[in-house]
Design a protein around this motif. Structure first.
Motif, PDB file in Angstrom:
ATOM      1  N   LEU A   1       0.822  -1.198   0.000  1.00  0.00           N
ATOM      2  CA  LEU A   1       0.000   0.000   0.000  1.00  0.00           C
ATOM      3  C   LEU A   1       0.862   1.257   0.000  1.00  0.00           C
ATOM      4  CD1 LEU A   1      -2.624  -1.119   2.687  1.00  0.00           C
ATOM      5  CD2 LEU A   1      -3.026  -0.916   0.226  1.00  0.00           C
ATOM      6  N   SER A   2       0.366   2.295  -0.663  1.00  0.00           N
ATOM      7  CA  SER A   2       1.065   3.582  -0.675  1.00  0.00           C
ATOM      8  C   SER A   2       0.899   4.264   0.682  1.00  0.00           C
ATOM      9  CB  SER A   2       0.486   4.480  -1.771  1.00  0.00           C
ATOM     10  OG  SER A   2       0.497   3.841  -3.024  1.00  0.00           O
ATOM     11  N   HIS A   3       1.869   5.072   1.041  1.00  0.00           N
ATOM     12  CA  HIS A   3       1.769   5.765   2.338  1.00  0.00           C
ATOM     13  C   HIS A   3       0.837   6.970   2.269  1.00  0.00           C
ATOM     14  CE1 HIS A   3       4.756   8.364   0.357  1.00  0.00           C
ATOM     15  NE2 HIS A   3       4.381   9.301   1.227  1.00  0.00           N
ATOM     16  N   ASP A   4       0.518   7.421   1.042  1.00  0.00           N
ATOM     17  CA  ASP A   4      -0.285   8.636   0.896  1.00  0.00           C
ATOM     18  C   ASP A   4      -1.436   8.443  -0.087  1.00  0.00           C
ATOM     19  OD1 ASP A   4       1.299   8.272  -1.322  1.00  0.00           O
ATOM     20  OD2 ASP A   4       1.901  10.382  -1.508  1.00  0.00           O
ATOM     21  N   ALA A   5      -2.012   7.244  -0.143  1.00  0.00           N
ATOM     22  CA  ALA A   5      -3.076   6.960  -1.112  1.00  0.00           C
ATOM     23  C   ALA A   5      -4.321   7.786  -0.802  1.00  0.00           C
ATOM     24  CB  ALA A   5      -3.423   5.480  -1.097  1.00  0.00           C
ATOM     25  N   ALA A   6      -4.971   8.238  -1.870  1.00  0.00           N
ATOM     26  CA  ALA A   6      -6.239   8.959  -1.721  1.00  0.00           C
ATOM     27  C   ALA A   6      -7.347   7.999  -1.310  1.00  0.00           C
ATOM     28  CB  ALA A   6      -6.600   9.664  -3.025  1.00  0.00           C
ATOM     29  N   TYR A   7      -7.251   6.760  -1.763  1.00  0.00           N
ATOM     30  CA  TYR A   7      -8.207   5.721  -1.395  1.00  0.00           C
ATOM     31  C   TYR A   7      -7.642   4.368  -1.798  1.00  0.00           C
ATOM     32  CZ  TYR A   7      -9.577   6.059  -6.371  1.00  0.00           C
ATOM     33  OH  TYR A   7      -9.576   6.100  -7.746  1.00  0.00           O
ATOM     34  N   VAL A   8      -8.249   3.311  -1.281  1.00  0.00           N
ATOM     35  CA  VAL A   8      -7.924   1.928  -1.667  1.00  0.00           C
ATOM     36  C   VAL A   8      -9.179   1.325  -2.290  1.00  0.00           C
ATOM     37  CG1 VAL A   8      -7.220  -0.353  -0.884  1.00  0.00           C
ATOM     38  CG2 VAL A   8      -6.238   1.682   0.195  1.00  0.00           C
ATOM     39  N   HIS A   9      -9.013   0.773  -3.483  1.00  0.00           N
ATOM     40  CA  HIS A   9     -10.159   0.230  -4.223  1.00  0.00           C
ATOM     41  C   HIS A   9     -10.038  -1.284  -4.361  1.00  0.00           C
ATOM     42  CE1 HIS A   9     -12.400  -1.135  -7.774  1.00  0.00           C
ATOM     43  NE2 HIS A   9     -13.195  -0.099  -7.594  1.00  0.00           N
ATOM     44  N   LEU A  10     -11.173  -1.972  -4.180  1.00  0.00           N
ATOM     45  CA  LEU A  10     -11.223  -3.403  -4.461  1.00  0.00           C
ATOM     46  C   LEU A  10     -12.636  -3.789  -4.887  1.00  0.00           C
ATOM     47  CD1 LEU A  10     -12.713  -5.023  -1.848  1.00  0.00           C
ATOM     48  CD2 LEU A  10     -10.583  -4.336  -0.747  1.00  0.00           C
ATOM     49  N   ALA A  11     -12.731  -4.940  -5.513  1.00  0.00           N
ATOM     50  CA  ALA A  11     -14.030  -5.536  -5.843  1.00  0.00           C
ATOM     51  C   ALA A  11     -14.278  -6.650  -4.840  1.00  0.00           C
ATOM     52  CB  ALA A  11     -14.027  -6.085  -7.270  1.00  0.00           C
ATOM     53  N   SER A  12     -15.347  -6.545  -4.077  1.00  0.00           N
ATOM     54  CA  SER A  12     -15.568  -7.538  -3.018  1.00  0.00           C
ATOM     55  C   SER A  12     -15.886  -8.912  -3.574  1.00  0.00           C
ATOM     56  CB  SER A  12     -16.693  -7.080  -2.086  1.00  0.00           C
ATOM     57  OG  SER A  12     -17.888  -6.833  -2.806  1.00  0.00           O
ATOM     58  N   ASN A  13     -16.453  -8.967  -4.784  1.00  0.00           N
ATOM     59  CA  ASN A  13     -16.808 -10.247  -5.403  1.00  0.00           C
ATOM     60  C   ASN A  13     -16.625 -10.144  -6.907  1.00  0.00           C
ATOM     61  OD1 ASN A  13     -18.214 -12.982  -5.197  1.00  0.00           O
ATOM     62  ND2 ASN A  13     -19.540 -11.940  -6.657  1.00  0.00           N
ATOM     63  N   GLU A  14     -15.873 -11.067  -7.465  1.00  0.00           N
ATOM     64  CA  GLU A  14     -15.638 -11.096  -8.914  1.00  0.00           C
ATOM     65  C   GLU A  14     -16.620 -12.084  -9.543  1.00  0.00           C
ATOM     66  OE1 GLU A  14     -13.725  -9.397 -10.902  1.00  0.00           O
ATOM     67  OE2 GLU A  14     -12.215  -8.421  -9.639  1.00  0.00           O
ATOM     68  N   THR A  15     -17.578 -11.557 -10.282  1.00  0.00           N
ATOM     69  CA  THR A  15     -18.643 -12.408 -10.819  1.00  0.00           C
ATOM     70  C   THR A  15     -18.140 -13.435 -11.816  1.00  0.00           C
ATOM     71  OG1 THR A  15     -19.130 -10.816 -12.571  1.00  0.00           O
ATOM     72  CG2 THR A  15     -20.378 -10.609 -10.542  1.00  0.00           C
ATOM     73  N   ILE A  16     -17.108 -13.095 -12.569  1.00  0.00           N
ATOM     74  CA  ILE A  16     -16.639 -13.987 -13.637  1.00  0.00           C
ATOM     75  C   ILE A  16     -15.788 -15.118 -13.081  1.00  0.00           C
ATOM     76  CG2 ILE A  16     -15.180 -14.104 -15.702  1.00  0.00           C
ATOM     77  CD1 ILE A  16     -16.221 -11.276 -16.400  1.00  0.00           C
ATOM     78  N   GLY A  17     -14.842 -14.771 -12.219  1.00  0.00           N
ATOM     79  CA  GLY A  17     -13.948 -15.790 -11.678  1.00  0.00           C
ATOM     80  C   GLY A  17     -14.504 -16.521 -10.473  1.00  0.00           C
ATOM     81  N   GLY A  18     -15.518 -15.944  -9.825  1.00  0.00           N
ATOM     82  CA  GLY A  18     -16.075 -16.591  -8.643  1.00  0.00           C
ATOM     83  C   GLY A  18     -15.200 -16.480  -7.416  1.00  0.00           C
ATOM     84  N   VAL A  19     -14.530 -15.320  -7.280  1.00  0.00           N
ATOM     85  CA  VAL A  19     -13.627 -15.074  -6.149  1.00  0.00           C
ATOM     86  C   VAL A  19     -14.212 -13.945  -5.308  1.00  0.00           C
ATOM     87  CG1 VAL A  19     -11.333 -14.238  -5.494  1.00  0.00           C
ATOM     88  CG2 VAL A  19     -11.582 -15.844  -7.393  1.00  0.00           C
TER      89      VAL A  19
ATOM     90  N   VAL B   1      -7.319   5.602   5.446  1.00  0.00           N
ATOM     91  CA  VAL B   1      -7.528   5.789   4.006  1.00  0.00           C
ATOM     92  C   VAL B   1      -8.925   5.272   3.649  1.00  0.00           C
ATOM     93  CG1 VAL B   1      -6.692   5.179   1.697  1.00  0.00           C
ATOM     94  CG2 VAL B   1      -5.071   5.541   3.571  1.00  0.00           C
ATOM     95  N   PRO B   2      -9.705   6.036   2.880  1.00  0.00           N
ATOM     96  CA  PRO B   2     -11.045   5.564   2.505  1.00  0.00           C
ATOM     97  C   PRO B   2     -10.980   4.265   1.703  1.00  0.00           C
ATOM     98  CG  PRO B   2     -10.818   7.914   2.053  1.00  0.00           C
ATOM     99  CD  PRO B   2      -9.442   7.401   2.389  1.00  0.00           C
ATOM    100  N   LEU B   3     -11.785   3.301   2.100  1.00  0.00           N
ATOM    101  CA  LEU B   3     -11.889   2.046   1.378  1.00  0.00           C
ATOM    102  C   LEU B   3     -13.066   2.155   0.413  1.00  0.00           C
ATOM    103  CD1 LEU B   3     -10.830  -0.870   1.084  1.00  0.00           C
ATOM    104  CD2 LEU B   3     -12.441  -1.546   2.873  1.00  0.00           C
ATOM    105  N   VAL B   4     -12.773   1.982  -0.871  1.00  0.00           N
ATOM    106  CA  VAL B   4     -13.778   2.101  -1.937  1.00  0.00           C
ATOM    107  C   VAL B   4     -14.000   0.708  -2.511  1.00  0.00           C
ATOM    108  CG1 VAL B   4     -14.280   3.118  -4.195  1.00  0.00           C
ATOM    109  CG2 VAL B   4     -13.100   4.465  -2.442  1.00  0.00           C
ATOM    110  N   VAL B   5     -15.243   0.249  -2.496  1.00  0.00           N
ATOM    111  CA  VAL B   5     -15.502  -1.149  -2.848  1.00  0.00           C
ATOM    112  C   VAL B   5     -16.632  -1.272  -3.864  1.00  0.00           C
ATOM    113  CG1 VAL B   5     -16.108  -3.435  -1.966  1.00  0.00           C
ATOM    114  CG2 VAL B   5     -14.689  -1.920  -0.599  1.00  0.00           C
ATOM    115  N   ASP B   6     -16.356  -2.049  -4.905  1.00  0.00           N
ATOM    116  CA  ASP B   6     -17.373  -2.448  -5.876  1.00  0.00           C
ATOM    117  C   ASP B   6     -18.093  -3.655  -5.298  1.00  0.00           C
ATOM    118  OD1 ASP B   6     -18.889  -3.394  -7.986  1.00  0.00           O
ATOM    119  OD2 ASP B   6     -17.232  -3.480  -9.417  1.00  0.00           O
ATOM    120  N   MET B   7     -19.363  -3.457  -4.898  1.00  0.00           N
ATOM    121  CA  MET B   7     -20.178  -4.540  -4.339  1.00  0.00           C
ATOM    122  C   MET B   7     -21.319  -4.911  -5.279  1.00  0.00           C
ATOM    123  SD  MET B   7     -20.651  -3.956  -0.272  1.00  0.00           S
ATOM    124  CE  MET B   7     -19.252  -3.730   0.826  1.00  0.00           C
ATOM    125  N   SER B   8     -21.100  -4.747  -6.572  1.00  0.00           N
ATOM    126  CA  SER B   8     -22.192  -4.956  -7.522  1.00  0.00           C
ATOM    127  C   SER B   8     -22.871  -6.304  -7.361  1.00  0.00           C
ATOM    128  CB  SER B   8     -21.674  -4.815  -8.954  1.00  0.00           C
ATOM    129  OG  SER B   8     -21.286  -3.495  -9.218  1.00  0.00           O
TER     130      SER B   8
END
Length: 361
Positions: A139-157, A168-175
């Motif tokens: 992780l960066s020491h000065d990140a504006a945010y951290v982004h992740l996808a909580s669930n990958e529909t295609i791979g099933g992860v 740091v704000p956690l930004v999450v794709d929960m589609s």
């Protein structure tokens, strides 16, 4: 009424039959007004009541804190791939992204158009069949945010844990997993979710954003993509996706009747354990994902002989088990078992898989 099929589509996905029946009953004449919701002015008292109730119900379902705005926007989750950096990433800043599959990679590729992106971790080393432990993240020491996808529909992860990123704000794709199990919204800076999996029909994206993150958009950010503009205008700076918003509200009402998110979590746990348990105890079917990273919502599986894939899909279709073909990028099969796909659908699928294995195994 004609028999409803069991729909395992990854999206647009199954909607609760009760919701569709109510929408049908209200299609031509909404509560005696003599017109459809699709024909209503979004500024009318009737539609304002629909929109406000949908927001209240969603806030109740997710226990959204008062210092978060709930936005009902257009453009789907993919538009958020650009909207997020335009709102949250300063011109000379850096944002951290975690790569766990196709959708997180798409988010990374789009964000790179707007600034410096650090891929803090990638599941590539695990063939996208597991999620890197946080000890591996850079992780960066000065990140504006951290982004992740909580669930990958295609791979099933899917993440079964929440990373610690400090302040740091956690930004999450929960589609594909929003409303499927309980979460603590206060742990996130921003949550976004395309509607067409667990919320409602396509055409809508829900954004839940902490208020202190509003007002940071770049000067070049289009007005329509500015979160503060959307929040200040009640998601109605322009005409919203009114019918999708209305149908999503009906889904929220249905979820409350099912025991809320906690009730859905219990049902979803039963469904995924039943299907994965069957696959794991079969020599004919297999799932490659590390058990700790297996998705609750999207279950990919393969047959022992891929030459049988076509026959399997044809037989499934004939039995009303629809949309089981895996994504073209990974092949095989995929059963998406979102909230509206009930335990009876999973049992029907297992019965067919058992029968097919006996005939072809």
């Amino acid at each position: 009424m004609s028999k409803r099929a069991h729909n395992f589509c990854a999206g647009p996905a199954a909607l609760p039959t009760a919701v569709l029946e109510r929408a049908r009953a209200e299609m031509l004449d909404y509560q005696g007004r003599g017109l459809s919701v699709m024909e209503m002015s979004h500024r009318s008292d009737e539609y304002t009541a629909i929109a406000e109730k949908a927001e209240r119900d969603l806030r109740e379902l997710l226990a959204v804190p008062d210092n978060y705005k709930v936005l009902f926007l257009q453009g789907g989750a993919s538009q958020q791939f650009a909207e997020i950096p335009l709102n949250l990433l300063p011109e000379n800043g850096v944002a951290d992204y975690v790569d766990t599959g196709i959708w997180s990679r798409k988010a990374i590729e789009e964000a790179q158009r707007y600034g410096r992106i650090n891929v803090a971790a990638s599941a590539k080393a695990y063939d996208y069949q597991a999620i890197p432990a946080q000890a591996e993240w850079q992780l960066s020491h000065d990140a504006a945010y951290v982004h992740l996808a909580s669930n990958e529909t295609i791979g099933g992860v899917q993440f079964d844990w929440l990373p610690d990123v400090g302040d740091v704000p956690l930004v999450v794709d929960m589609s594909s997993d929003i409303l499927s199990r309980t979460i603590d919204v206060s742990r996130y800076g921003l949550i976004y979710a395309g509607a067409q999996k667990n919320i409602g029909p396509s055409g809508l994206v829900v954004v839940i954003v902490r208020e202190d993150l509003l007002g940071r958009a770049r000067s070049a950010c289009p007005t329509m993509l500015n979160y503060k503009v959307s929040a200040d205008n009640g998601s109605m700076y322009n005409t919203p996706a009114t019918y999708s918003w209305y149908l999503s509200g009906l889904v929220f009402e249905w979820l409350k009747e099912q025991g809320g998110v906690a009730g859905m979590e219990a049902r979803n746990r039963q469904k995924k354990e039943r299907l994965y348990g069957f696959i794991d105890n079969s020599a004919f079917y297999s799932n490659p994902i590390a058990p700790s990273a297996r998705s609750w919502m999207n279950v990919p599986f393969r047959l022992a002989d891929e030459r049988l894939d076509k026959a399997f899909l044809e037989g499934a279709d004939a039995r009303g088990l629809l949309n089981l073909k895996g994504h073209r990028s990974v092949g095989g099969m995929r059963a998406s078992i979102y909230n509206a796909t009930g335990p009876e659908a999973v049992e029907a699928l297992i019965d067919y898989m058992t029968e097919f294995e006996k005939e072809r195994g």
